[in-house]
Design a protein around this motif. Sequence first.
Motif, PDB file in Angstrom:
ATOM      1  N   ALA A 101      18.266  18.564  19.193  1.00 42.19           N
ATOM      2  CA  ALA A 101      18.787  17.256  19.594  1.00 42.19           C
ATOM      3  C   ALA A 101      20.092  17.235  20.339  1.00 42.19           C
ATOM      4  O   ALA A 101      20.243  16.343  21.454  1.00 42.19           O
ATOM      5  N   ALA A 133      20.440  16.006  24.264  1.00 45.98           N
ATOM      6  CA  ALA A 133      21.308  15.075  24.831  1.00 45.98           C
ATOM      7  C   ALA A 133      22.364  15.502  25.728  1.00 45.98           C
ATOM      8  O   ALA A 133      22.737  14.973  26.698  1.00 45.98           O
ATOM      9  N   ALA A 167      12.879  14.820  22.850  1.00 51.19           N
ATOM     10  CA  ALA A 167      13.686  13.902  22.428  1.00 51.19           C
ATOM     11  C   ALA A 167      13.226  12.427  22.996  1.00 51.19           C
ATOM     12  O   ALA A 167      12.725  12.267  24.226  1.00 51.19           O
ATOM     13  N   LEU A 182      17.656   6.825  23.524  1.00 50.26           N
ATOM     14  CA  LEU A 182      18.024   5.555  22.761  1.00 50.26           C
ATOM     15  C   LEU A 182      18.665   4.650  23.917  1.00 50.26           C
ATOM     16  O   LEU A 182      18.775   3.365  23.753  1.00 50.26           O
ATOM     17  N   SER A 226      22.658   8.574  24.442  1.00 51.65           N
ATOM     18  CA  SER A 226      22.161   8.964  23.080  1.00 51.65           C
ATOM     19  C   SER A 226      20.592   9.140  22.924  1.00 51.65           C
ATOM     20  O   SER A 226      19.981   8.331  23.401  1.00 51.65           O
ATOM     21  N   VAL A 227      20.242  10.229  22.326  1.00 43.53           N
ATOM     22  CA  VAL A 227      19.010  10.537  22.108  1.00 43.53           C
ATOM     23  C   VAL A 227      18.610  10.763  20.765  1.00 43.53           C
ATOM     24  O   VAL A 227      19.372  11.022  19.635  1.00 43.53           O
ATOM     25  N   THR A 228      17.314  10.711  20.196  1.00 49.53           N
ATOM     26  CA  THR A 228      16.667  10.807  18.890  1.00 49.53           C
ATOM     27  C   THR A 228      15.600  11.730  18.961  1.00 49.53           C
ATOM     28  O   THR A 228      14.946  11.854  20.003  1.00 49.53           O
ATOM     29  N   GLU A 281      14.959  10.521  11.524  1.00 42.82           N
ATOM     30  CA  GLU A 281      15.442  10.863  12.817  1.00 42.82           C
ATOM     31  C   GLU A 281      16.796  11.390  13.119  1.00 42.82           C
ATOM     32  O   GLU A 281      17.496  10.705  12.290  1.00 42.82           O
ATOM     33  N   THR A 341      20.005  11.620  15.700  1.00 48.73           N
ATOM     34  CA  THR A 341      20.402  11.151  16.614  1.00 48.73           C
ATOM     35  C   THR A 341      21.947  11.662  17.286  1.00 48.73           C
ATOM     36  O   THR A 341      22.574  11.915  16.208  1.00 48.73           O
TER      37      THR A 341
END
Length: 105
Positions: A34, A38, A70, A73, A85-87, A94, A96
């Motif tokens: 993650a 990001a 991913a 968000l 911001s990624v999840t 999840e 984040t």
Amino acid sequence: MAGTVASVGIAAVSAAVIVAAAGVGAASVVAQRAAGAADAAALAAADAASGAVVGVPCDRADELAAAAGARVLSCELAELIATVSVTVPFGAWEVTVAARAGPPP
């Protein structure tokens, strides 16, 4: 008989410790994945904002995040600085992570 019970107890505790360690290891791998997604998404958005690559900054961030498994968000731009911001899914949860990229101060 007492030795058998003790052996079974030791085996059960050892198995529980191994399963817990495997879960922690898997969570660590997903967190690193993650963070990489990001970082890549933020760099892509910042590059597009600066004109170094062609495209809409947040669309480029979406593309790179999706390639890493991913989902973006949020994607915000402040001049040439991108904050993304990624999840990433991890079982029922999840993970984040947020990253920021842009030119040096």
